[in-house]
Design a protein around this motif. Structure first.
Motif, PDB file in Angstrom:
ATOM      1  N   ASN A  30       0.841  -1.188   0.000  1.00  0.00           N
ATOM      2  CA  ASN A  30       0.000   0.000   0.000  1.00  0.00           C
ATOM      3  C   ASN A  30       0.885   1.250   0.000  1.00  0.00           C
ATOM      4  O   ASN A  30       2.043   1.204   0.405  1.00  0.00           O
ATOM      5  N   LEU A  31       0.310   2.365  -0.394  1.00  0.00           N
ATOM      6  CA  LEU A  31       1.057   3.601  -0.541  1.00  0.00           C
ATOM      7  C   LEU A  31       1.684   4.108   0.753  1.00  0.00           C
ATOM      8  O   LEU A  31       2.880   4.421   0.786  1.00  0.00           O
ATOM      9  N   LEU A  32       0.910   4.252   1.815  1.00  0.00           N
ATOM     10  CA  LEU A  32       1.423   4.931   3.006  1.00  0.00           C
ATOM     11  C   LEU A  32       2.646   4.261   3.625  1.00  0.00           C
ATOM     12  O   LEU A  32       3.597   4.957   3.993  1.00  0.00           O
ATOM     13  N   PRO A  33       2.710   2.929   3.752  1.00  0.00           N
ATOM     14  CA  PRO A  33       3.943   2.338   4.283  1.00  0.00           C
ATOM     15  C   PRO A  33       5.178   2.658   3.431  1.00  0.00           C
ATOM     16  O   PRO A  33       6.273   2.845   3.983  1.00  0.00           O
ATOM     17  N   TYR A  34       5.025   2.752   2.123  1.00  0.00           N
ATOM     18  CA  TYR A  34       6.148   3.171   1.276  1.00  0.00           C
ATOM     19  C   TYR A  34       6.570   4.602   1.627  1.00  0.00           C
ATOM     20  O   TYR A  34       7.756   4.893   1.770  1.00  0.00           O
ATOM     21  N   VAL A  35       5.587   5.491   1.748  1.00  0.00           N
ATOM     22  CA  VAL A  35       5.879   6.887   2.089  1.00  0.00           C
ATOM     23  C   VAL A  35       6.601   6.948   3.436  1.00  0.00           C
ATOM     24  O   VAL A  35       7.596   7.664   3.590  1.00  0.00           O
ATOM     25  N   GLN A  36       6.129   6.194   4.408  1.00  0.00           N
ATOM     26  CA  GLN A  36       6.743   6.163   5.735  1.00  0.00           C
ATOM     27  C   GLN A  36       8.193   5.698   5.658  1.00  0.00           C
ATOM     28  O   GLN A  36       9.070   6.262   6.316  1.00  0.00           O
ATOM     29  N   GLN A  37       8.444   4.654   4.868  1.00  0.00           N
ATOM     30  CA  GLN A  37       9.798   4.127   4.758  1.00  0.00           C
ATOM     31  C   GLN A  37      10.735   5.118   4.073  1.00  0.00           C
ATOM     32  O   GLN A  37      11.918   5.193   4.411  1.00  0.00           O
ATOM     33  N   VAL A  38      10.221   5.904   3.129  1.00  0.00           N
ATOM     34  CA  VAL A  38      11.028   6.962   2.527  1.00  0.00           C
ATOM     35  C   VAL A  38      11.350   8.012   3.596  1.00  0.00           C
ATOM     36  O   VAL A  38      12.496   8.464   3.716  1.00  0.00           O
ATOM     37  N   ALA A  39      10.371   8.372   4.398  1.00  0.00           N
ATOM     38  CA  ALA A  39      10.556   9.419   5.415  1.00  0.00           C
ATOM     39  C   ALA A  39      11.625   9.061   6.443  1.00  0.00           C
ATOM     40  O   ALA A  39      12.341   9.941   6.921  1.00  0.00           O
TER      41      ALA A  39
END
Length: 177
Positions: A30-39
């Motif tokens: 899903n999108l949000l876990p990817y965004v979190q891992q980038v952060a």
């Protein structure tokens, strides 16, 4: 009497507000876990699959549901099934917000919540993706008395609290070479 409830979830996101419980996928889907891992620096950037969709900013739109709203949806369904005089039935309900958030809107909201830039690259569309997928939760509201109340900002804030306190989720940080 046998009873059951089928709940269709639309993109659960966020974490418990304590920051103690959150999503920890090794390979997110899903999108949000990817965004979190980038952060938190586990990934160099986010891949955005297309910016030519017929949506307000050209990126895919999805209905994201805060996990606390999802939990309350489960409670509402169980309460309906266990209500005195409830008939034997199989209920089916959509759990979502009824509105959509684009990929870039999610990225910008998470940037505000985390105060971290989220680098991204626009790449080609994925086969089978749709421009927009949004739940119709009206039956859940009507029959269960349930409605999502948390915002995408709240989801991003709770997800960041979880991820920033647990950069590798439930796993230990990899050993430095």
């Amino acid at each position: 009497h046998p009873v059951s409830s089928i709940l269709r979830y639309f993109n659960p996101v966020g974490a418990h507000p304590s920051g103690i419980i959150g999503e920890s996928p090794a390979q997110p889907n899903n999108l949000l876990p990817y965004v979190q891992q980038v952060a938190v620096g586990r990934r160099p950037h986010l891949n955005v699959f297309g910016n030519d969709w017929p949506t307000r900013d050209g990126t895919g739109v999805r209905d994201y549901l805060h996990v606390e709203d999802l939990a309350e949806g489960h409670v509402a369904a169980v309460n309906k099934l266990l209500a005195p005089g409830a008939p034997a039935q199989c209920m089916i309900h959509n759990l979502g917000t009824g509105s959509g958030v684009s990929v870039l809107e999610m990225v910008h909201t998470f940037e505000k919540a985390s105060e971290k830039p989220i680098p991204f690259k626009i790449i080609g569309r994925r086969a089978g993706d749709l421009a927009s997928v949004i739940a119709d939760p009206s039956k859940a509201q009507r029959e269960l008395g349930w409605k999502a109340t948390r915002t995408i900002q709240m989801a991003c804030e709770s997800a960041w609290k979880w991820q920033s306190g647990n950069p590798y989720g439930y796993d230990a940080a990899p050993e430095q070479q």
